[in-house]
Every structure is written in C-alpha cells, then in structure tokens.
Design a protein around this motif. Structure first.
Motif, PDB file in Angstrom:
ATOM      1  N   GLN A 284      43.464  29.235  41.213  1.00 33.82           N
ATOM      2  CA  GLN A 284      43.835  29.057  39.817  1.00 33.82           C
ATOM      3  C   GLN A 284      43.385  30.214  38.944  1.00 33.82           C
ATOM      4  N   ASP A 285      42.119  30.620  39.062  1.00 35.83           N
ATOM      5  CA  ASP A 285      41.559  31.634  38.174  1.00 35.83           C
ATOM      6  C   ASP A 285      41.659  33.018  38.799  1.00 35.83           C
ATOM      7  N   GLY A 286      41.848  34.007  37.937  1.00 36.55           N
ATOM      8  CA  GLY A 286      41.782  35.396  38.342  1.00 36.55           C
ATOM      9  C   GLY A 286      40.411  35.960  38.010  1.00 36.55           C
TER      10      GLY A 286
ATOM     11  N   LEU B 205      30.854  40.896  38.178  1.00 37.50           N
ATOM     12  CA  LEU B 205      31.855  40.103  37.473  1.00 37.50           C
ATOM     13  C   LEU B 205      32.037  40.627  36.052  1.00 37.50           C
ATOM     14  N   VAL B 206      33.305  40.797  35.661  1.00 34.77           N
ATOM     15  CA  VAL B 206      33.642  41.197  34.292  1.00 34.77           C
ATOM     16  C   VAL B 206      34.103  39.975  33.506  1.00 34.77           C
ATOM     17  N   GLY B 207      34.979  39.149  34.069  1.00 32.37           N
ATOM     18  CA  GLY B 207      35.484  37.964  33.383  1.00 32.37           C
ATOM     19  C   GLY B 207      36.471  37.222  34.258  1.00 32.37           C
ATOM     20  N   ARG B 208      36.967  36.089  33.724  1.00 30.13           N
ATOM     21  CA  ARG B 208      37.927  35.246  34.440  1.00 30.13           C
ATOM     22  C   ARG B 208      39.146  35.018  33.555  1.00 30.13           C
TER      23      ARG B 208
ATOM     24  N   SER C 265      39.189  45.533  39.821  1.00 26.28           N
ATOM     25  CA  SER C 265      39.994  44.782  40.784  1.00 26.28           C
ATOM     26  C   SER C 265      40.004  43.327  40.367  1.00 26.28           C
ATOM     27  N   ILE C 266      41.055  42.620  40.738  1.00 23.77           N
ATOM     28  CA  ILE C 266      41.191  41.209  40.383  1.00 23.77           C
ATOM     29  C   ILE C 266      41.592  40.432  41.626  1.00 23.77           C
TER      30      ILE C 266
END
Length: 836
Positions: A353-355, A314-317, A345-346
C-alpha cells in the motif's frame, strides 16, 4: 355406483376444496367426503344383497356349464371369482369421532345365513384396520400419515363359522393412504451464502436454492413448488421453477454496498392460495474486481532529510488510495525523473500500500539543497475487462529539502596506501593524509593515530598537517603490513571526528644473508667411489624474492677445503656435494666439516658460510652401514651434548630461584607473626566481666600495655612505663621537626629527673605530637598512656597496682598539698570516714 367411483368423486371434491380453502375448511370437507363415501358403500351393499340370489344362481349355472365343457372337451376354463372386493383408499390425517368405513369384503358363498366369518390379516390388521366378521365391513381406527407409510398390504379370507373351513381361498389386497397437503416446503441446505463479482451483467447466476416437500408429488399439486423473492429486489431475481437466483440490475458496485440479504419463498400447490410455504435466506457478497485506479490524495508531498543521513535512511512514506481490496489494491511506486532516481529510491511496503522513500546515495547540503521529482503509483494487477476505466495509475510531485548538519571532517581519499623501506632511521617520512571541514573551510583539524591499530607505536603523526613518520626502525621480515586508523577531529567540536584506513607496506632491502634451509648431517661410506653424491643442500632467504630468488653455491675463497669433497651448483637454488676422492682409509678421522658459501642475488649481494657435517661410516660392499660415529649417527634424531648441558643448567637455576623465593617468604611470615604477638598496645580487648574494682587486676594484665622494646634505663626513673620514648609502630613519621622536638623534650625530661616532671607536661607533649603528626589517620584513634608517674612525689594514682594494705591503712591528707587542681579529690578521700 361402485366403491371406486365413489372414491374418485370424493378425491376430486377434496382436491377442489383443499386447493382453495383453509385448514379448518379442508378438514370439514374431508369429513363430508368420507361420510358420502360411506353412504355410497352402504347403498351398494344393499343393492348387491337384493340381487345376489338370482345372480348367484345364474353364476352357479354358468360355472357348472364351464366345468362340464371342461370335462367333455377337456379344455380348462377359469371359473368366475366368488370374491367381491376392490382396492381400498383411506385419506391421511383424518381423525373422526368413530372408525371410518373404507370398504367391504363379500363372497358369493355367503348367502346371508350367517355361517360365513370374515378374517383380516397382514399389516395393521387388528390395530389400524378392523373387520366386521359378519358383514366384512373394514374400518380404519387411527389417523394415518402417508409420509410415514403410504400403503398397507393385507390378506382377506372367508371361513365357515362352525367348522372354520375356508369358503374361499385367501386373497391379498392393498389399502392406500391418500395424500393431502399437510407438509410445507423445507430448505434443507439453508441458509445459503453466495458470491458474485461486482459489476456483473444482468442475469448472472448467483446460486440455486432447492426446497423439498414431503407430500406425494404424483398426486395433485401438493408437492408442486413455486419460488419467489420476498426480499432482495430489485437487485436479484429467482427462477420460479428451478430456484436459480440471478442478478437483476447491472453495475452493482462493491465499494457502494458489498453484501445483500435475499429472502426466497417456496410455496406448494403451484403457488396458489391455500398452499403451504417455506423460506430461506441467501447472503450474497459482491467480490472485488479491479475497477478503481489508485489516486494520490495530494498533488505535492514535501519531506526533509539531514545531509548526514546514510544510504537507506527513511525520508518519508506516500500512499495512493485504491478503493479495491486484495490483490486489486496492490500498488507499485516508481520515480519518473532521473535526478530524483539517482539520489533517492522508493519501494512498496509489505502490505503493498505505502511507498517508502529512502536515501540512495550520500547527500550534500553544500552542493544541493533540494530535490523535486515525480512519483508514479500503478496497480500491479490489471483486469483487461475493465481496462476502459483506466489508466490504473496516478502521478504526484515530491519535494525533498536537504538540511544542513555539522559534518565531521572529510578525508581527501576513502583510504590511503603508503610505503616505507625497512631499516630506515626513526622519523623517516612515510606519507601524509589530509582532511577538510565541509561546513567551514577555516576550521582547524587535528590528526591522531588510533592506538588500538598501532599498539607497538611504530608510527607517529603530526597533529597539525597529518604527516606520518616512523617512530622506530621497521623490519619487513617481522611485520610486512601496518594497518593504521587515522582520526581527524575538529578543534572547535571534538565530537565531530572521522576515520580513515591507512595501509603502510614495509618495503624490502637486502638485509638477510641466505642460509641453509635446514640442518644437514651427511653420511659417507668409507668404501664409497669418487663422484658419488653425498648430500644435496638448499638455501632460503628471508628477504623478498627480488633480493634473493637465486643463490650461488661455492667453496669459500681463501679457506682450505678438504680435497675429498667438491661442490656443484645446480643453478636451481640447490647444490650437490660430491665425493672427489676416497682417502678415508689413509686417515683415522670419522667426521669432516665442509664449508659452503651461499650468495644471494640482491643489491648489494649478501653471503654466508654454512658448514656441512659429513660422518664417515664403515659399510658393507652393498652400501649398508655396519658401524658409524654414534654422535653423528644420532644427531639428526636427538640433541647435542652442549644443548643438553644448557638445558640442565637452566633447570638447576630455576630450582635455586624457587627455593630462595620460598625461604624469603617464610622468613617474612615469621617476622610478622612475632610482631603481632608482641605488640598489643592498641588492641581492643572486649570481655563480659563487670567492673569488679580491685579484681580487675586479675581480668587484665596492665603490663600488656607497656612497650616491651622500651628501655627503662633510657628514660630514667620517671619513664618506667616505657611509652615515652617508644615510637608509633602503626605509621612511619615523616617530619624531622617532630622527631627532633620529641628528642629534645625527652632529653630535657631525662635531665630534669622525676622531680621536675609532672602529668600536665606529659599530656601536653602527647597532644602536641598527635596534632603535628601528618601521618596520624583522620579518624579517631586510641592513645594509650602506660606512664603512671611512679617517680613523682604523689606516686601512682591508679588503683590497679596498689596493695590492699596500703590503701586501707594509708592517709590521703597529702592530697591537700597538691594544689587547687586536687582539692576535690582531697575532699573526697582526705575527710574522716564515718564509723560503720
């Protein structure tokens, strides 16, 4: 004026009054109407009484005339009815002080003489309705409710008072209950809940409400309802006649207000003043439509990630806000730039809701320190009706910083495939692996082989340069593949280590000669014909097929073979043994050994000589065996005599070893038992007897403390206790100096004799022995001294071995001559005892 006319006028006045007056005024009007109606009925009855005589005679004459014409002309004519009555009405909910006159029954047969009696039967007769037997007046005695019963059917009859003979046939009539507005409208299905899409056009139908009025809908306006909106304007309106609620304004936005409470009133009497009303509530919820595009709250998102992050980390949301709900708020995310899409990738989370931004491929701080790319958020469900509000998507910028991390060494290849020939010398070079430290090119790396992957230690590796070599001779036929794991570790940081798979294949050389595929035992009949096939043999070679795929069968050169058999190579890895000539009858041999040489096709070629055993059997003419050599006959199915002898020898040897082992164990156990029973020097014996003075000699044997292995002769007269020369049996002394010193002191004591030995020297010897003995345990131990000084001039100091006679009769005056050390003891025992 007839009763019907009076009733119609009363009803008209009632409708006018009840439509525009209060309940109290309405009740008063009803009473006035009833009183007026009753007075009119009385006047009409009096008028009919005055004219009944002339009219009765005229009616009688007319009746007689009709009857005569009927007799003469034989035509039937209906005679005039003698009853005088009408349909009666009574107003509901009236409660007067006395019964209310609602009508009168009268017959022409009643001439006022009082002989006619009127009877009333049917629904409510005698309870609700009563009749005056003389006058025929009908009164109502109770308050009636039209909603409970709208009309009553009764039966009227006039009879002679004296004879009860009917004066007229019975006649049925109806009393109807006249309705008044006494029931308000009721919403039976309320409260109502409805849903309408937001942004609906004006006039969009929401829901229909319906009220019911229990009053008579066919009479007046008591049940004529009108619907109005009491609360909920200006957002909604209602149809006054149908009760359909509709939107009244356009573009109602759910995001502004999603629920409305509407109050609807239903009023009877056509909505005029004085009518009764009822209300209900309607909860209107605006359903969502996709009329809002997603929107990122930030134009730039910044994240950081370690270069050692694995793919999928995980990098972020990211989240784009969408005021809509449900499926209208579902969002999909995508990376627009190619460089960003290659490294990251996302995806959308489970709520839509979140990416979620994750690593797609391994990152390298040394090659690239940051990434910048655009991310787009798009609604997954788009309503074409509101496409003009679009576009339903938004774009933001994402910047990811790659952070440097202490990385483990990186091998030049993800895996290595090496090979080495079998039977090579120890230390033969196999190959080399190399790894580098990406953080520092000058970092020193050490190589090693994971011993779990090479438990037999077939290979070794040079820790400095990663060169792999053989540590023992390899055999391809034993192990073909060796899968090693080589570990590269940074010298400065041992925790930074990486592993790589090294697969080593053992290459084949032609080191195995071909052999028979199995043990063959052939049979031949003594009457067999030349050329007959005796046996087909096959060969196998454990080497690789390149070194032994084809075989050559022949008779060994230089060896004399039996001329009864010949070998034919079939060129397919097999050979046929044929009968060359039959000379079995000339000799008495029943078994022949046929040597066969098998050569492979390897470089250099290897060969081996195998022997085929052929047994001669006596057969019938049809080829069935009659008799044969038993050893040869049963050899394929059993073991040979040599094998049986070898097996029997092994069994006997194992039995002998077991018996010897048991005997040794038993002897060792017996010796331990004897030692434990005899050597009780340092055993602590606990007993509950209190100290009894001289009686202790019976509770414990002091002789048990003496070493039974000690010799009194070796120690002289002063060492009769046996502990002076006895060595410690709990540990083995390891210092020769202590033993030699001990022997020297013992010798000196033996030479000096008992006269030169004293207790102080003895205790000093024991103390020195304990202090200088390295085998003594570090814990406290019990030191037992069995020496009692029997050879000394003072004798034994113990009371255990003293007799009662000597103790009592002896003198202790000699204690005074022992010196100052025994002065206290001499004072205690040397003084004169006071007389008892």
């Amino acid at each position: 004026m007839t009763p019907v006319t009076v009733l119609r006028e009363a009803k008209a006045r009632y409708q006018k009054v009840t439509g525009h007056c209060s309940e109290k005024e309405r009740s008063h009007s009803v009473q006035q109407t009833l009183q007026t109606r009753e007075a009119a009925l009385k006047r009409e009855i009096r008028e009919k009484d005055r004219t009944k005589d002339g009219e009765g005679e005229r009616e009688t004459v007319e009746s007689d005339r009709h009857i005569e014409r009927g007799r003469e002309g034989r035509s039937l004519l209906r005679s005039r009815r003698s009853w005088v009555w009408n349909q009666f009405f009574v107003i509901e909910e009236y409660a007067g002080p006395e019964p209310v006159l609602i009508g009168r029954l009268h017959t022409d047969a009643d001439h006022g003489e009082g002989r006619a009696r009127y009877l009333l039967t049917g629904e409510g007769a005698g309870t609700v309705f009563v009749i005056d037997e003389k006058t025929g007046n009908i009164h109502v005695t109770k308050t009636l409710d039209r909603e409970e019963k709208a009309q009553y059917t009764l039966l009227a009859q006039a009879v002679d008072r004296q004879s009860n003979r009917p004066l007229e046939p019975p006649s049925e009539f109806i009393i109807k209950v006249q309705d008044i507005n006494d029931n308000p409208p009721v919403f039976l299905q309320g409260p109502y809940y409805a849903t309408v899409p937001e942004m609906s056009h004006v006039g969009t139908s929401v829901v229909q409400v319906t009220a019911q009025d229990a009053d008579d809908p066919t009479y007046g306006n008591s049940a004529r309802l009108v619907y109005t909106v009491l609360e909920g304007q200006p957002f909604f309106s209602v149809d006054a006649q149908t009760g359909v609620i509709r939107t009244a304004i356009p573009n109602m936005d759910r995001e502004t207000q999603d629920e409305y409470l509407v109050v609807i009133q239903a009023k009877d009497m056509g909505g005029h003043m004085g009518g009764l009303s009822g209300t209900t509530t309607v909860t209107v919820t605006l359903s969502d439509v996709n009329d809002n595009p997603p929107k990122f709250p930030q134009n730039l998102y910044q994240f950081s990630v370690l270069e050692t992050s694995e793919p999928g980390s995980l990098v972020g949301r990211l989240r784009a806000h969408d005021p809509d709900i449900g499926e209208n708020a579902l969002i999909s995310y995508s990376i627009l730039d190619v460089e960003g899409a290659e490294a990251f990738s996302i995806s959308t989370d489970s709520q839509g809701q979140d990416g979620i931004l994750t690593v797609r491929k391994p990152l390298d701080f040394e090659s690239r320190k940051s990434y910048s790319f655009r991310v787009e958020a798009t609604n997954t469900v788009i309503d074409p009706q509101y496409i003009r509000k679009g576009p339903f998507k938004d774009v933001t910028t994402v910047r990811v910083m790659v952070e440097d991390a202490d990385e483990p060494p990186l091998f030049s290849q993800p895996s290595y495939l090496l090979s080495v020939y079998e039977n090579g010398e120890m230390g033969a070079l196999v190959g080399r692996v190399t790894a580098t430290d990406l953080d520092s090119q000058s970092s020193i790396i050490r190589y090693s082989i994971d011993q779990h992957t090479d438990p037999e230690r077939y290979f070794s590796i040079n820790a400095l340069d990663g060169t792999i070599s053989t540590a023992m001779v390899l055999d391809r036929e034993t192990v073909l593949w060796h899968n090693l794991t080589v570990v590269a570790t940074e010298l400065d940081s041992p925790s930074q280590a990486s592993r790589v798979l090294v697969a080593i294949r053992t290459l084949d050389i032609n080191d195995n000669a071909p052999q028979f595929a199995e043990v063959y035992d052939a049979f031949v009949c003594d009457n067999a014909q030349p050329g007959q096939l005796i046996q087909t043999v096959r060969a196998v070679d454990h080497d690789d097929h390149t070194n032994g795929s084809r075989f050559l069968f022949r008779a060994p050169p230089g060896l004399t073979t039996d001329r009864n058999f010949t070998i034919r190579d079939n060129k397919d890895g097999s050979a046929s043994i044929l009968l060359l000539q039959n000379r079995f009858a000339q000799g008495k041999r029943d078994m022949y050994l046929v040597p066969i040489e098998v050569t492979d096709s390897g470089q250099p070629p290897l060969s081996s000589t195998n022997t085929l055993t052929v047994s001669v059997c006596h057969c019938r003419m049809d080829g069935t065996i009659q008799s044969c050599n038993m050893e040869a006959y049963f050899s394929p199915a059993g073991l040979s005599t040599g094998a049986l002898v070898a097996i029997l020898t092994c069994i006997i040897t194992l039995l002998a070893i077991v018996v010897l082992f048991v005997a040794l164990r038993k002897q060792k156990k017996e010796s331990l038992i004897i030692y434990e029973e005899e050597d009780v020097r340092e055993n602590i014996i606990t007993y509950d007897d209190e100290g009894g003075g001289e009686e202790d000699t019976e509770a414990f044997d002091i002789a048990a403390l003496q070493n039974p292995n000690a010799s009194a002769t070796a120690t002289g007269h002063g060492m009769a206790g046996g502990f002076f020369l006895a060595t410690r049996r709990d540990v083995l002394p390891k210092r020769k100096t202590l033993a030699s010193r001990r022997q020297k002191m013992t010798t000196s004591f033996s030479t000096a004799g008992a006269s030169a030995l004293n207790v102080e020297q003895f205790l000093a010897l024991r103390l020195s022995e304990v202090d200088e003995d390295p085998t003594v345990p570090p814990y406290d131990s019990i030191q037992i001294y069995g020496y009692e000084g029997q050879g000394s001039s003072v004798g034994s100091l113990s009371s255990l071995d003293s007799s009662a006679g000597e103790s009592d009769a002896g003198s202790y005056e000699y204690l005074k001559g022992w010196g100052p050390r025994f002065r206290t003891l001499a004072d205690m025992y040397g003084g004169n005892e006071p007389p008892l």
